[in-house]
Design a protein around this motif. Structure first.
Motif, PDB file in Angstrom:
ATOM      1  N   ASN A  60     -13.307   2.541   1.725  1.00 40.78           N
ATOM      2  CA  ASN A  60     -11.865   2.750   1.829  1.00 40.78           C
ATOM      3  C   ASN A  60     -11.391   2.167   3.154  1.00 40.78           C
ATOM      4  OD1 ASN A  60      -9.300   4.249   2.628  1.00 40.78           O
ATOM      5  ND2 ASN A  60      -9.559   4.934   0.516  1.00 40.78           N
ATOM      6  N   GLU A  61     -10.680   1.058   3.090  1.00 41.09           N
ATOM      7  CA  GLU A  61     -10.241   0.353   4.290  1.00 41.09           C
ATOM      8  C   GLU A  61      -9.274   1.194   5.114  1.00 41.09           C
ATOM      9  OE1 GLU A  61     -10.041  -2.535   7.125  1.00 41.09           O
ATOM     10  OE2 GLU A  61     -11.364  -2.485   5.381  1.00 41.09           O
ATOM     11  N   ASN A  62      -8.389   1.906   4.428  1.00 39.93           N
ATOM     12  CA  ASN A  62      -7.380   2.704   5.121  1.00 39.93           C
ATOM     13  C   ASN A  62      -8.031   3.778   5.992  1.00 39.93           C
ATOM     14  OD1 ASN A  62      -5.313   4.834   5.562  1.00 39.93           O
ATOM     15  ND2 ASN A  62      -4.050   3.461   4.349  1.00 39.93           N
ATOM     16  N   LEU A  63      -8.957   4.516   5.419  1.00 39.74           N
ATOM     17  CA  LEU A  63      -9.641   5.562   6.184  1.00 39.74           C
ATOM     18  C   LEU A  63     -10.493   4.969   7.304  1.00 39.74           C
ATOM     19  CD1 LEU A  63     -10.872   8.154   3.525  1.00 39.74           C
ATOM     20  CD2 LEU A  63      -9.171   8.511   5.307  1.00 39.74           C
ATOM     21  N   THR A  64     -11.114   3.853   7.048  1.00 43.65           N
ATOM     22  CA  THR A  64     -11.942   3.217   8.069  1.00 43.65           C
ATOM     23  C   THR A  64     -11.117   2.852   9.289  1.00 43.65           C
ATOM     24  OG1 THR A  64     -13.383   2.325   6.340  1.00 43.65           O
ATOM     25  CG2 THR A  64     -13.531   1.319   8.517  1.00 43.65           C
ATOM     26  N   TYR A  79       6.701   6.279   0.678  1.00 43.77           N
ATOM     27  CA  TYR A  79       5.872   7.458   0.384  1.00 43.77           C
ATOM     28  C   TYR A  79       4.745   7.103  -0.589  1.00 43.77           C
ATOM     29  CZ  TYR A  79       9.799  10.080   2.427  1.00 43.77           C
ATOM     30  OH  TYR A  79      10.776  10.579   3.269  1.00 43.77           O
ATOM     31  N   ASN A  80       5.072   6.281  -1.581  1.00 39.37           N
ATOM     32  CA  ASN A  80       4.047   5.893  -2.561  1.00 39.37           C
ATOM     33  C   ASN A  80       2.947   5.040  -1.927  1.00 39.37           C
ATOM     34  OD1 ASN A  80       5.186   7.243  -4.717  1.00 39.37           O
ATOM     35  ND2 ASN A  80       6.398   5.488  -5.384  1.00 39.37           N
ATOM     36  N   ARG A  81       3.323   4.284  -0.911  1.00 34.65           N
ATOM     37  CA  ARG A  81       2.312   3.466  -0.236  1.00 34.65           C
ATOM     38  C   ARG A  81       1.296   4.364   0.483  1.00 34.65           C
ATOM     39  NH1 ARG A  81       3.534  -1.440   4.095  1.00 34.65           N
ATOM     40  NH2 ARG A  81       1.345  -1.802   4.687  1.00 34.65           N
ATOM     41  N   VAL A  82       1.774   5.447   1.047  1.00 34.59           N
ATOM     42  CA  VAL A  82       0.852   6.414   1.660  1.00 34.59           C
ATOM     43  C   VAL A  82      -0.024   7.042   0.579  1.00 34.59           C
ATOM     44  CG1 VAL A  82       0.664   8.533   3.015  1.00 34.59           C
ATOM     45  CG2 VAL A  82       2.472   6.875   3.532  1.00 34.59           C
ATOM     46  N   LEU A  83       0.585   7.358  -0.546  1.00 38.08           N
ATOM     47  CA  LEU A  83      -0.161   7.971  -1.644  1.00 38.08           C
ATOM     48  C   LEU A  83      -1.137   7.005  -2.303  1.00 38.08           C
ATOM     49  CD1 LEU A  83       2.681  10.037  -3.322  1.00 38.08           C
ATOM     50  CD2 LEU A  83       0.657  10.942  -2.182  1.00 38.08           C
ATOM     51  N   SER A  84      -0.957   5.701  -2.064  1.00 38.66           N
ATOM     52  CA  SER A  84      -1.855   4.730  -2.680  1.00 38.66           C
ATOM     53  C   SER A  84      -3.285   4.881  -2.177  1.00 38.66           C
ATOM     54  CB  SER A  84      -1.368   3.299  -2.396  1.00 38.66           C
ATOM     55  OG  SER A  84      -1.440   3.011  -1.005  1.00 38.66           O
ATOM     56  N   LEU A  85      -3.459   5.608  -1.085  1.00 40.25           N
ATOM     57  CA  LEU A  85      -4.808   5.934  -0.626  1.00 40.25           C
ATOM     58  C   LEU A  85      -5.574   6.634  -1.734  1.00 40.25           C
ATOM     59  CD1 LEU A  85      -6.923   6.245   1.646  1.00 40.25           C
ATOM     60  CD2 LEU A  85      -5.761   8.346   2.301  1.00 40.25           C
TER      61      LEU A  85
END
Length: 704
Positions: A437-441, A552-558
């Protein structure tokens, strides 16, 4: 010291120490020859020349410009460095008087003795900060970047000058006999020790008595004495504090197989109160050698167990400080992190898997030992060291690991050399069957440590001033100060404060542009989701709901459950609720009423989560939450464990263990593998609290 490149606290403190030593060495020849010219009009001119050395050194090196940074750094240098040569001369005179033949050695012994006083203070008292004539002030930890030049520091420095000035008078009084001088020096030394002893009364340190004066709530259990801010806890919450502590104690006893008999726990109302009393605002901490832990109310379920783990590991710790062997921070913090099995909302092993793939050439035993632990981003240091120590516990056994912690590698008797174990850990962790997961990394491993920032103290000071301006409603001053801060930083916090000021001044388009620029220019920033949430709020105020929904949906895309994605889910629900724009600008009570109304109307448990996160403290709040839970709809389609865990912790803190366990059981069967330990560890803690409560009731039933 990396931070000494900045003209601020560290530079001033180091200058004070060096000037004290240099001035003492400079005046030795004059003292030896009884040269009274050092007391003529040039004496103070020489002292002043010493004092301005730090400024000229920086100017000659071209490392500063006469700008805003100098204006913030000069007061520190003035307060710290200017009196330092005078103190150095005084200490040189004392050394010459006491032992003229070995004056240099005597001078060094005096310097070392004064330098060691803080170690004694930290060992005996509760605080992390300390005051000392050599460096004036030590703030306690590196996680509180704003180090202000306080009135207390200035008063303390004045006391230094008066105290050492009194000793200099002995030199001027030539008629005094040598024996009389010895006697007077003894009196001055006694006065210094008395001043040090009464420092807690003067606010220069903190002992147990001072904490009891400020934390009036108290709970006694079999293994804990808990002191807390009574105004911050309801009677329900206070009654469960002991149960929560004992539950963690039971878990750690099973992990370490050896724990202390009794622990003192101090729980503060806020980070501000903890900073004022202990010198640590942004960090909770423990003192294993005092069997004490220090946390805030908001961190009870986040860091209390970690701090108790530090004290428990002290049973097999090294030296009288009961810390890791040779004070290795990787082993010290890794041991406490390992026993939680999770970090934030994710399995510790999973985050280590991300770290290994993000930095495949990382060195754990070398890179995170010593200063390397603090030079790396704190999330990287804690996650990697925690996962590695957890792996060592499992592969080598807890008994060998305890020997490794307290007596070093040679005493541990590991099956292989530590570098080989490290290679196997990295290989094993990298082959775990988890999803990338790139976002979390980026969120966990692409941060900056304080040593990597430019002007960290100055920036933090400016930004805190801006926060105070905003809280006072002085948005015009805040806007001026934000432009001053822009010369030194483009940190995410600066961007968010700039957008907040623009929002308060109703410059919504400017605020949206500020956040949009940050989002577009920093696509891999660990704070991209914070910016997206704020950008969505601004677009709501501009009545551009579709743009807000996209953010908001972009954050939820995680796609996975974190507190940020939970907040994004809530905001998306609020987006469909009339009055959301007014809610964003409302005060605490109006927000509370708005959330309560919609919770009753929609029966959505995300609204209940939001009510709990607002920090309600009234006795009736628990009954409200309980009634709402009995009628709410539990949407399990996104498998987000965060609201379940937070609500369960809230219920457990009010003694409702059956409902808390039921909620956690529901989500534990649906949660993704990367978050399974997070839910299971919470469920274990709730069950241990429940068991402890039953044992306590049974015990008191027998006593009656």
């Amino acid at each position: 010291m990396p931070l000494c490149r900045d003209f601020h606290y560290e530079y001033a403190a180091l200058s004070s120490l060096l000037l004290t030593i240099l001035a003492g060495q400079y005046y030795f020849p004059a003292l030896r020859n009884k040269d009274q010219r050092i007391l003529d009009k040039y004496f103070f001119l020489q002292l002043f020349a010493f004092s301005v050395i730090p400024v000229f050194v920086l100017l000659a090196g071209g490392t500063i410009r006469w700008n805003h940074a100098v204006l913030y750094g000069l007061p520190f240098v003035a307060a710290y460095a200017i009196p330092a040569p005078f103190i150095g001369f005084t200490l040189a005179y004392i050394a010459e008087t006491l032992l003229p033949r070995y004056r240099v050695w005597m001078f060094l012994i005096i310097i070392i003795s004064i330098a060691l006083l803080p170690i004694v203070e930290l060992y005996l008292f509760r605080n992390l900060f300390f005051y000392n004539p050599l460096i004036v002030f030590f703030p306690g930890n590196i996680y509180d970047e704003n180090i202000p030049l306080s009135l207390t520091q200035l008063v303390y420095r004045i006391i230094n000058v008066l105290y050492f000035g009194g000793i200099v008078l002995l030199f001027i009084k030539k008629a005094l006999r040598k024996r009389t001088r010895y006697l007077l020096l003894g009196v001055w030394a006694l006065a210094g020790m008395l001043f040090w002893s009464f420092a807690p009364l003067l606010g220069l340190s903190t002992n147990g008595a001072r904490l009891q004066w400020n934390l009036l709530g108290k709970v006694e259990t079999q293994h804990f004495t808990i002191l807390f801010d009574s105004d911050s806890f309801t009677s329900h919450e206070a009654g469960q504090l002991g149960t929560l502590h004992e539950a963690y104690y039971t878990e750690l006893e099973a992990k370490y197989q050896s724990v202390p008999n009794h622990i003192y726990s101090y729980i503060f109302a806020s980070s501000e109160q903890k900073y004022r009393l202990l010198g640590a605002g942004n960090a909770d901490y423990a003192k294993p050698f005092q069997y004490c832990v220090f946390t805030t109310k908001e961190d009870l379920f986040r860091s209390l167990k970690h701090e108790i783990a530090h004290v428990c590991s002290g049973v097999f710790g090294y030296s009288p400080l009961r810390l890791s062997y040779h004070l290795n921070p990787m082993v010290l913090e890794g041991t406490a992190t390992a026993v939680s099995d999770n970090f934030d909302e994710f399995n510790l092993d999973y985050l280590a898997f991300l770290a290994v793939h993000y930095k495949p050439d990382m060195s754990i035993t070398d890179g995170l030992s010593g200063a390397g632990f603090f030079i790396s981003p704190s999330t990287t240091s804690y996650i990697v060291s925690g996962a590695f120590c957890k792996w060592l516990m499992h592969t080598e056994g807890i008994n060998k690991y305890r020997e490794f912690y307290g007596r070093g590698l040679q005493a541990a008797g590991f099956s292989r050399p530590l570098p080989e174990l490290e290679k196997e850990f990295i290989l094993t962790t990298g082959n775990l069957q988890y999803r990338w997961n790139e976002n979390l990394t980026q969120y966990y491993f692409n941060r900056q440590s304080i040593f990597q920032k430019s002007f960290p103290h100055l920036t933090a000071s400016l930004l805190d001033e801006i926060v105070e301006d905003i809280n006072r409603g002085d948005y015009s001053t805040a806007e001026k100060n934000i432009w001053a801060a822009s010369r030194f930083t483009n940190q995410p916090r600066f961007v968010f404060l700039k957008a907040t000021i623009q929002e308060k001044l109703y410059k919504y388009a400017d605020a949206a542009a500020t956040l949009s620029d940050f989002i577009n220019q920093n696509p891999t920033s660990p704070y991209i989701n914070h910016a997206l949430l704020k950008y969505g709020d601004i677009q709501v105020l501009r009545d551009m709901h579709e743009d807000a929904r996209v953010a908001y949906n972009r954050v939820l895309s995680l796609g996975w459950g974190t507190e940020l994605t939970t907040e994004a889910t809530l905001k998306r629900l609020l987006l469909e609720t009339p009055g959301y724009a007014s809610y964003l600008q409302a005060d605490f009570k109006r927000k509370h009423d708005f959330l309560l109304f919609n919770a009753k109307a929609s029966k959505d448990f995300y609204f209940i989560w939001a009510l709990i996160k607002t920090g309600m403290n009234e006795e009736t709040d628990y009954r409200i939450v309980k009634d709402l839970l009995n009628t709410c709809n539990f949407d399990l389609t996104n498998n987000n464990p965060v609201p379940f865990v937070d609500i369960a912790n809230y219920l457990a803190l009010h003694g409702d263990y059956p409902t808390a366990s039921a909620l956690l059981d529901i989500i534990s069967r649906r949660v993704i593998p990367e978050q399974k330990e997070y839910v299971q560890q919470t469920l274990l803690s709730v069950q241990n609290m429940w068991l402890q409560e039953q044992r306590t009731k049974h015990f008191y039933g027998i006593m009656r």
